[in-house]
Each structure stands twice: as structure tokens, then as C-alpha cells.
Write an enzyme that holds these catalytic residues in place. Structure first.
Site, PDB file in Angstrom:
ATOM      1  N   ARG A  47      -8.395  -7.999   2.662  1.00 17.89           N
ATOM      2  CA  ARG A  47      -7.260  -6.971   3.209  1.00 17.89           C
ATOM      3  C   ARG A  47      -7.695  -5.621   2.461  1.00 17.89           C
ATOM      4  O   ARG A  47      -7.488  -5.841   1.337  1.00 17.89           O
ATOM      5  CB  ARG A  47      -6.222  -7.821   2.679  1.00 17.89           C
ATOM      6  CG  ARG A  47      -5.140  -6.529   3.154  1.00 17.89           C
ATOM      7  CD  ARG A  47      -4.099  -7.037   3.332  1.00 17.89           C
ATOM      8  NE  ARG A  47      -3.330  -7.311   1.824  1.00 17.89           N
ATOM      9  CZ  ARG A  47      -1.965  -7.427   0.974  1.00 17.89           C
ATOM     10  NH1 ARG A  47      -1.153  -8.250   2.209  1.00 17.89           N
ATOM     11  NH2 ARG A  47      -1.357  -7.207  -0.567  1.00 17.89           N
ATOM     12  N   ARG A  52      -5.917 -10.252  -1.574  1.00 18.62           N
ATOM     13  CA  ARG A  52      -5.194  -9.000  -1.548  1.00 18.62           C
ATOM     14  C   ARG A  52      -6.364  -8.429  -2.768  1.00 18.62           C
ATOM     15  O   ARG A  52      -6.444  -8.676  -4.068  1.00 18.62           O
ATOM     16  CB  ARG A  52      -4.431  -9.427  -2.477  1.00 18.62           C
ATOM     17  CG  ARG A  52      -3.017 -10.475  -2.047  1.00 18.62           C
ATOM     18  CD  ARG A  52      -1.524 -10.196  -3.015  1.00 18.62           C
ATOM     19  NE  ARG A  52      -0.380 -10.611  -1.592  1.00 18.62           N
ATOM     20  CZ  ARG A  52      -0.086 -12.002  -1.514  1.00 18.62           C
ATOM     21  NH1 ARG A  52      -0.559 -12.923  -2.139  1.00 18.62           N
ATOM     22  NH2 ARG A  52       1.262 -11.879  -0.767  1.00 18.62           N
ATOM     23  N   CYS A  57       0.110 -15.216   6.416  1.00 20.42           N
ATOM     24  CA  CYS A  57       0.137 -15.501   5.263  1.00 20.42           C
ATOM     25  C   CYS A  57       1.183 -15.368   4.084  1.00 20.42           C
ATOM     26  O   CYS A  57       0.996 -14.587   2.974  1.00 20.42           O
ATOM     27  CB  CYS A  57      -1.291 -15.058   4.724  1.00 20.42           C
ATOM     28  SG  CYS A  57      -0.792 -12.937   5.173  1.00 20.42           S
ATOM     29  N   ARG A  99      12.186  -8.065  -0.379  1.00 17.28           N
ATOM     30  CA  ARG A  99      11.996  -8.602  -0.645  1.00 17.28           C
ATOM     31  C   ARG A  99      12.281  -8.647  -2.538  1.00 17.28           C
ATOM     32  O   ARG A  99      11.858  -9.820  -3.286  1.00 17.28           O
ATOM     33  CB  ARG A  99      10.707  -9.132  -0.441  1.00 17.28           C
ATOM     34  CG  ARG A  99       9.895  -8.144  -0.582  1.00 17.28           C
ATOM     35  CD  ARG A  99       8.409  -7.683   0.093  1.00 17.28           C
ATOM     36  NE  ARG A  99       7.581  -8.662  -0.410  1.00 17.28           N
ATOM     37  CZ  ARG A  99       5.928  -8.606  -0.659  1.00 17.28           C
ATOM     38  NH1 ARG A  99       5.699  -8.087   0.908  1.00 17.28           N
ATOM     39  NH2 ARG A  99       4.960  -9.223  -1.170  1.00 17.28           N
ATOM     40  N   ASN A 138       5.226 -11.987   4.354  1.00 14.43           N
ATOM     41  CA  ASN A 138       6.569 -11.440   3.043  1.00 14.43           C
ATOM     42  C   ASN A 138       7.456 -10.181   4.117  1.00 14.43           C
ATOM     43  O   ASN A 138       8.917 -10.104   3.341  1.00 14.43           O
ATOM     44  CB  ASN A 138       6.523 -11.075   1.674  1.00 14.43           C
ATOM     45  CG  ASN A 138       5.405 -12.746   1.436  1.00 14.43           C
ATOM     46  OD1 ASN A 138       6.201 -13.640   1.644  1.00 14.43           O
ATOM     47  ND2 ASN A 138       4.501 -12.353   0.589  1.00 14.43           N
ATOM     48  N   ASP A 139       6.456  -9.051   3.645  1.00 15.28           N
ATOM     49  CA  ASP A 139       7.210  -8.136   4.838  1.00 15.28           C
ATOM     50  C   ASP A 139       7.482  -7.628   6.069  1.00 15.28           C
ATOM     51  O   ASP A 139       9.082  -7.736   6.140  1.00 15.28           O
ATOM     52  CB  ASP A 139       6.418  -6.516   3.940  1.00 15.28           C
ATOM     53  CG  ASP A 139       5.590  -6.272   3.333  1.00 15.28           C
ATOM     54  OD1 ASP A 139       6.588  -5.881   2.504  1.00 15.28           O
ATOM     55  OD2 ASP A 139       4.444  -6.191   2.585  1.00 15.28           O
ATOM     56  N   HIS A 189       3.637  -7.174 -11.306  1.00 12.19           N
ATOM     57  CA  HIS A 189       2.398  -6.800 -11.396  1.00 12.19           C
ATOM     58  C   HIS A 189       2.035  -8.488 -12.326  1.00 12.19           C
ATOM     59  O   HIS A 189       0.769  -9.683 -11.914  1.00 12.19           O
ATOM     60  CB  HIS A 189       0.963  -6.424 -12.130  1.00 12.19           C
ATOM     61  CG  HIS A 189       1.202  -4.970 -11.163  1.00 12.19           C
ATOM     62  ND1 HIS A 189       1.220  -3.657 -11.339  1.00 12.19           N
ATOM     63  CD2 HIS A 189       2.190  -4.927  -9.701  1.00 12.19           C
ATOM     64  CE1 HIS A 189       1.772  -2.671 -10.237  1.00 12.19           C
ATOM     65  NE2 HIS A 189       1.912  -3.593 -10.034  1.00 12.19           N
TER      66      HIS A 189
END
Ligand code: PEP
Ligand code: MG
Length: 768
Positions: free
Chosen positions: A509, A473, A679, A642, A631-632, A366
Site C-alpha cells: 500500500r 503498510r 483487511c 476509531r 478500520n476506516d 505508532h
């Protein structure tokens, strides 16, 4: 078991004499000489020598009683060399009656030590920082007793403190104090960029000035009172966390167990009995913990040792009355140094920080997300930084390379200043392109949006020239707190975001929690593989309460204006239909309650699993837009975590297989007329962005700082040529197009800046 009563009086006597000696006048070398004489005398040894580190690899004989005085400052040993080097490397005591027959013994003619048979060496170390070795030697062959070892260890600890405080620097001494040399530390890159500034320690060190006690009973009393206070505060923590999840409570319970540990208290009491002050006794034990930490590879055990280290810090603060606020002024260009830091604490520092260096941390933590949002360089996994750095030290953070230079010498600092100047010039160049659309030479345009997650991101919309927010996000607001945010709070925040964005589109999102993003106040099951577990939309659909509350907040924030919502990690059409239905039901409910409805609504899905690429046509027709979460998607495409340093860089986003897969998505969206963007982080790297654009992507959402470099390269390139390079690579059966693209980019002419006049006036030419 050593006979404590003897050793206690022995070490206490020795410590008191040591303190008296140090209190007398005298500096650097003189003090060291006095100490060796004193120890040799007290321990009835013919020799006492002090070796200190000259640099991280070399020990130097700095004072001796009994060896050839000519050897002082001339005899040097490498780390690991001889018995002294062995003590230094291992951080362990070496005690032998027959030194010459010990493995690794090295005869040093210049010291004249061949006639000494017994050898006792203890490390001089402070809180995991190796400072040197303290040695006593005797002619007769005898092993030193446990009591003598303990006494020498206690003296070595005080010596370490004195070294740390610079008591031996200066006149007549070749020794400079620790924390004076330049040090380069290597970690991992958490966020790119470079910054030069001064260290600001998140947890400033506790400074101990009295090491020796005159009244053991009074010191024992002080220690016990402080431990009682500490236990009380840990108990309070546990009570406050009554509703926290199981894992959080388990951590606190382990913490409480350590605070109540009799063994810990006993070890500290022994330190006091042997002559140390209460705080010195706490720190002696803390040093042992740190030394063990460096040898424990198991992450769980390391975490527990860190707990103990943390408790020792709290205890020291209670004993010394030194809080976190030392009264020191934050430097003008603060670079935050911490073992780890929570996202909330980092956000509190806000825009004041120029960079962050964490001893632990991880790329996806985080704190890393917040550092990215604040657009400041971040280095993670930077071993030893909290040991080496002192408040105010000059520091250079190279987030591109994951390297930190502490107290850099002039040449390193100059090289970095050059790099920073180049980056500033480049930033000026990019700023000049801010209002230009990213149109390639072939005429194709790529829309560049930015990713955001906190309010502090929003000013970048103006500065970067982003067309909108392609990914907002929303989980950060949930992760940064100790309890669930209320709907009204969220609605107010989202409204501020929309306000700041003005006419520009913001794609919110919905909550993407799970995997690495864990809310401390929410119960979660243990999962063997959280990245592929109960996360994102799966949580939203199974427990829709939070998602509904969030959707209500979004509808209210839109307040009759346009609203764009996307759902994370959609793996099949049914999930999208269900999520979309929940949103539509919430809109109906808000209408019934009389709230204004969004004047336009776009509902999209994040494509982050390969399965969705082969969803029915109906899915592509139903979705208003699709955003590829690169990324995912990449981690699932290559089955490479990742977050795992061992594999996360193993596969290239420019691999022909991945680009072919991206083209499949482009094709499916084109057939259905569905708006598409990308993205993931990779798209923020100019070459990767160029490859995606060449493959046919016409919208990217990236970090604001990367918009300029990406735009500049697109302006210089011809996307039909890039597409051809990809096709050629496919035909030739290559794994990756990266080498071809790199040479293509090198062959491109610099940007013809005349088309952007007058905005580029006065700006230096691009370095390609
Ligand atoms: C992604 O997966 O590419 C993405 C943008 O989402 P996140 O990084 O937040 O998982
Ligand atoms: Mg994702």
C-alpha cells in the site's frame, strides 16, 4: 511571604538532625520513633505522628510522639477519613488552629487526641506516589506559620525518600516498603495476548542517596552548573530541529521556555536553602509537578507538565551522573514499561520484549503499530505504572483485557499461567492447521492473508500459514525516522520483503500518512479533523514527489518479478485514475532508464469511504482488485472515530447495516469480476471473520497471530448457515447478528481432527 531566613535555618537544622538520627544504628520502628521525637521537639509541638499506607485505601498510625503509644499499629483510617485521610486523599496540606471544628474531623478515642487543638498535616509523597501523612499537633490553638509548613514539607519529602528506600521496613515494624504489594492496574488493550515476565523500565529511576546538604553554597553552584548544561542541551535539540515542522518546533520551544524558567530555578534554590541537596531539591519540585499533573484534566496542560517532569529527569541525570544505562541486566523475559515510547525506540528493543505497558500511548499510536507488528501484548493508558513498577518486578500483562498485574500474588499468577498454557495449546492446535486451506464444511474456501509493515513481520508468513501479504503498510519506514528515507533504501527494503515472501503475493500500500500518522520532518497544516483531512492518497496526489519516489522504489524492488500496488483512501474514481496514471508513468520512466519492468502488475484501491461503493462501474472494471480497509470504512460508516475511546467500540462490525453494506461491495465487485479482500482489524476476530465470510467475503488479510483461530472456526462452520443467519436477522429487523452468531458457534461440533492427521498427533483437543 514567609520569612525565608528563619525557615531556612529551622528546616536546615531539622534536616541535619534527621540525617544524623537516620545515620545512627536502628531499624524500622526504632527509626520512625526517633523521627517523631525529633520533629516534635524541633517544632515545639506536643505531638508528631507518622501515618503510612498499609494498602492503597488504608493508612496506619506507625509512630507517634505524644499520642497514646498503644494506638501505634492499631489506629487505622480509610483514605479520606478524618483530617489525616483528607491530607492523604488531596495531597494538600491541612493547617488549622481548631481541628475539632474542621469539616471531616474524626475523633479517635484510642489515640487520646481530644486535647489537641491545632493540627498541621502534610502529605508524604514521592513523585506522585502517595506514601503517607506526617502530622504535628499542639494543645494551644495556633495555626502554623508558612515557614513551619515549609520545614515540615521538606522533612516529609526526605521521609518519603527513606520510605521508598525501605529504611523503615523490617524488625519491629508492621510496615512493608512500597513496591512490595501486588497491584492491579487497569488500562486499555493495545494488542491482545498475555505475557508474564519482569519489568524493564525504559527510563530507569534516578536513585538519590544524599538528601541533606552541609554546604548550601556548593549545592547552589552544582545546581546552577547542571541547569546551564541542561539549557545548552535543549538549545542543541532546538538547533537540530531547525527543519522540523511547526508543531515539533513549538513543542521544543515550550521545552526551552521551561528550561530557562526563573521560577523553576528559584523553587529549586529554595529547596537547597532550606537544607536539601541539589538533587533532592530538584525532586521536591518534581513531586509537586507530578501532584499537579494528577489534577489537570486538560491534555495540553498535562503535556506541558510532562515537559517539566522530563526536564527534571534530565537535570537529575546530570546531577547524579546516572544515565539511562544503570548497568542493570535486562531480564530474560522483559516487559517494557514506559510513559510513552517512540516507534523507533520500541523497534530497537525488537523481538527481545515479551510485552509493553505504556502509561499513555493510544491504540492507534505508532508504538502500538510496532507492538502489533512484533506480536507482543500491549496495554496502553495504564495510569501510574511508571510510579508503581520497579526494574525487575514480576509483571503479568493481559493485553486481552487491558489489565496489568504487578508483583502478582500466587493465585493470580497461577490463573494467568493457566491462561497462557491454554493459549500455548491453542497455538499448537493452530500450528497443526498451518498448511490446511480454510475450507468451510459447505466447501467454500476463504483465503487468509496477513498484514505486515516491517521486516520483522515477514517470518510470520511461514509460521502462520498465510497465503500472502494482503496489506503491507509502507508508512512505518517513514514514521520511524527523523528524515525522509532515500529511494535506494526503500528499494532495498521492499526487495527484502519480496524475497522473504518468495512466491507469495505482497500487496504494497502506498504511503498512508496524515490523521494519526505524522512524519516529524514533513510540514503539515493544522487540521480541525485530521481523520477526515489531508491524508493518504490526498497527500499523494497533491504532492506527488514522495509517492513517485516510492513507486520507483517498488518497481526497482520487483526487479522484473510481479508487483502489486494499492492506493489508500480512494474516495472517488478520479483519484484512482490519477494515482494509477502516476504509477504507469513511473513504469514508462523506469523502462526508459533501462530498469527491468514488473512481469505482471496489479493495481488496486483501498475501499475505506462509503462513497466508493457507489462509484461508476468503470471504476470496478479498472481496478485489478479492491481491498476493504475495514478500520476506516467502519469509522466513516458509523461516524465514530476509531481513535476515540468514548466511541470506538460503540458500533459493532456485526451490525446488520454494516454487513448489508459489505454485501453491496461484494455484489459490485462480483458484477465487474474484481478481486476483493477485507483487511481491517475486525476480521482478525474469529466471529467477525465468520460473519464476513458468511456475508460473502472470500479473502481476509489479518494479523498473523489471528490466522489460526480464524481458520479453525471457518473449518468448523458452514458458511451457507451463516449466510442464512444474516438473512434471518435482516428479515427480523435486528440491529446486530452477534448474539445469533455466538449461539451458532456454540452449537458447532469440535473440529473433526481425524482429517488432519498426522499433523495433529499429540495435540490436545480444542476448547470451544
Ligand atoms: C483500514 O483502515 O482498515 C486499514 C487497513 O488501514 P489502516 O488501519 O492502516 O488505516
Ligand atoms: Mg485505513
Amino acid at each position: 511571604m514567609p520569612d525565608r531566613s528563619d525557615s531556612e535555618s529551622e528546616s536546615r537544622k531539622l534536616l541535619r538532625r534527621l540525617r544524623d538520627t537516620l545515620a545512627e544504628h536502628g531499624q524500622g520502628q526504632e527509626r520512625l520513633d526517633q523521627i517523631t521525637t525529633l520533629i516534635a521537639e524541633s517544632m515545639h509541638a506536643e505531638v508528631c505522628s507518622i501515618y503510612l499506607f498499609r494498602d492503597s485505601e488504608t493508612l496506619e498510625l506507625c509512630a507517634t510522639q505524644g499520642l497514646n503509644p498503644e494506638a501505634v499499629h492499631n489506629t487505622r483510617l480509610r483514605l479520606g477519613e478524618g483530617l489525616v485521610g483528607r491530607v492523604a486523599r488531596s495531597g494538600q496540606v491541612v493547617n488549622t488552629a481548631d481541628a475539632p471544628s474542621e469539616p471531616g474531623f474524626r475523633f479517635m478515642a484510642e489515640t487520646g487526641e481530644e486535647c489537641f487543638s491545632s493540627f498541621l498535616g502534610v502529605p508524604v509523597q514521592r513523585l506522585g506516589e502517595k506514601l503517607g501523612v506526617l502530622v504535628v499537633q499542639s494543645r494551644n490553638a495556633r495555626a502554623y506559620s508558612d515557614d513551619e509548613i515549609y520545614a515540615l514539607d521538606v522533612v516529609a519529602m526526605v521521609l518519603a525518600e527513606m520510605t521508598e528506600l525501605g529504611a523503615f521496613n523490617g524488625n519491629g515494624s508492621a510496615i512493608s516498603g512500597p513496591h512490595e504489594h501486588p497491584v492491579m492496574l487497569r488500562g486499555g488493550s493495545g494488542q491482545e495476548g498475555t505475557a508474564e515476565g519482569n519489568v524493564w523500565l525504559h527510563e530507569p529511576r534516578v536513585v538519590i542517596t544524599n538528601f541533606v546538604n552541609d554546604d548550601p553554597d556548593a549545592e547552589l553552584e552544582r545546581l546552577r552548573e547542571a541547569v546551564t548544561e541542561l539549557r545548552g542541551s535543549v538549545g542543541d535539540l532546538l538547533r537540530m530541529a531547525a527543519d522540523a515542522d511547526k508543531e515539533h518546533r513549538e513543542i521544543l520551544e515550550a521545552y526551552q521556555m521551561f528550561a530557562n524558567s526563573r521560577g523553576w530555578l528559584r523553587r529549586m534554590e529554595q529547596g537547597i536553602e532550606s537544607g536539601l541537596s541539589a538533587e533532592a531539591a530538584v525532586e521536591k519540585d518534581q513531586s509537586m509537578t507530578r501532584a499537579r499533573l494528577q489534577q489537570v484534566p486538560d491534555p495540553y496542560l498535562r503535556e506541558r507538565l510532562y515537559d517539566l517532569d522530563d526536564l527534571a529527569n534530565r537535570l537529575l541525570r546530570i546531577l547524579t551522573g546516572q544515565g539511562r544505562d544503570t548497568g542493570a541486566m535486562m531480564p530474560d523475559r522483559p516487559i517494557l514499561v514506559a510513559r510513552n515510547i517512540g516507534p523507533g525506540e520500541l523497534l530497537e528493543y525488537g523481538n527481545r520484549l515479551k510485552g509493553v505497558v505504556l502509561e499513555e500511548g493510544s491504540v492507534g499510536s505508532h508504538a502500538a503499530i510496532v507492538a502489533r507488528a512484533l506480536a507482543i501484548p500491549l496495554v496502553v493508558h495504564c495510569d501510574r505504572i511508571t510510579i508503581e513498577a520497579l526494574n525487575g518486578d514480576t509483571i503479568i500483562v493481559d493485553g486481552d483485557e487491558g489489565v496489568v498485574h504487578l508483583r502478582p500474588d500466587d493465585s493470580v499468577a497461577a490463573a494467568f499461567r493457566d491462561k497462557i498454557i491454554m493459549q500455548t495449546r491453542a497455538a499448537e492446535r493452530y500450528a497443526a492447521l498451518r498448511d490446511q486451506p480454510a475450507i468451510a464444511r459447505c466447501g467454500a474456501q476463504v483465503a487468509l492473508h496477513m498484514n505486515a509493515g516491517i521486516m520483522a513481520d515477514l517470518p510470520s508468513l511461514e509460521g502462520s500459514g498465510a497465503e500472502g501479504v494482503g496489506l503491507f503498510r509502507t508508512e512505518l519506514q517513514f514514521l520511524l525516522r527523523n528524515s525522509m528515507p532515500r529511494r535506494s533504501e526503500l528499494a532495498a527494503l521492499y526487495a527484502r520483503v519480496l524475497d522473504a515472501a518468495g512466491d507469495r503475493r505482497v500487496a504494497f500500500r502506498t504511503l498512508d500518512i496524515g490523521s494519526d500518522k505524522v512524519m516529524p520532518y514533513m510540514n503539515r497544516p493544522e487540521e480541525p479533523n485530521p481523520a477526515m483531512g489531508w491524508r493518504a492518497i490526498r497527500v499523494g496526489l497533491d504532492k506527488p514527489g514522495v509517492m513517485r519516489m516510492q513507486l520507483q522504489a517498488l518497481i526497482r524492488a520487483a526487479n522484473g518479478g510481479p508487483l502489486t500496488v494499492m492506493f489508500p483512501l480512494i474516495a472517488e474514481m478520479g483519484e484512482f485514475i490519477s494515482a494509477r496514471d502516476i504509477l504507469l508513468r513511473e513504469i514508462e520512466r523506469e523502462a526508459r532508464l533501462g530498469h527491468p519492468l514488473p512481469k505482471s502488475l496489479e493495481v488496486g484501491a483501498m475501499l475505506e469511504t462509503p462513497s466508493l461503493v457507489y462509484a461508476p462501474d468503470a471504476f470496478f472494471q479498472l481496478a485489478d482488485f479492491i481491498s476493504i480497509g475495514g478500520n476506516d470504512l467502519k469509522q466513516f460508516f458509523f461516524a465514530a472515530d476509531r481513535e476515540n475511546e468514548l466511541v470506538r467500540r460503540r458500533y459493532d462490525g456485526l451490525s446488520v447495516s454494516f454487513l448489508t453494506f459489505i454485501q453491496k461491495i461484494i455484489e459490485r465487485c462480483a458484477e465487474a469480476g474484481t478481486r476483493l479482500s477485507f483487511c481491517g482489524e475486525d476480521a482478525g476476530r474469529p466471529i467477525d471473520a465468520l460473519a464476513l465470510a458468511g456475508a460473502g467475503m472470500r479473502a481476509l488479510s489479518i494479523r498473523p497471530a489471528t490466522i489460526g483461530p480464524v481458520k479453525e472456526l471457518i473449518l468448523r462452520a458452514d458458511l451457507s448457515e451463516v449466510a442464512q443467519i444474516i438473512e434471518d436477522a435482516k428479515r427480523q429487523g435486528l440491529d446486530s447478528v452477534r448474539p445469533q452468531l455466538v449461539s451458532y458457534v456454540r452449537s458447532l461440533p469440535p473440529l473433526d481432527r481425524s482429517q488432519f492427521q498426522p499433523a495433529l498427533n499429540g495435540v490436545t483437543s480444542p476448547d470451544t
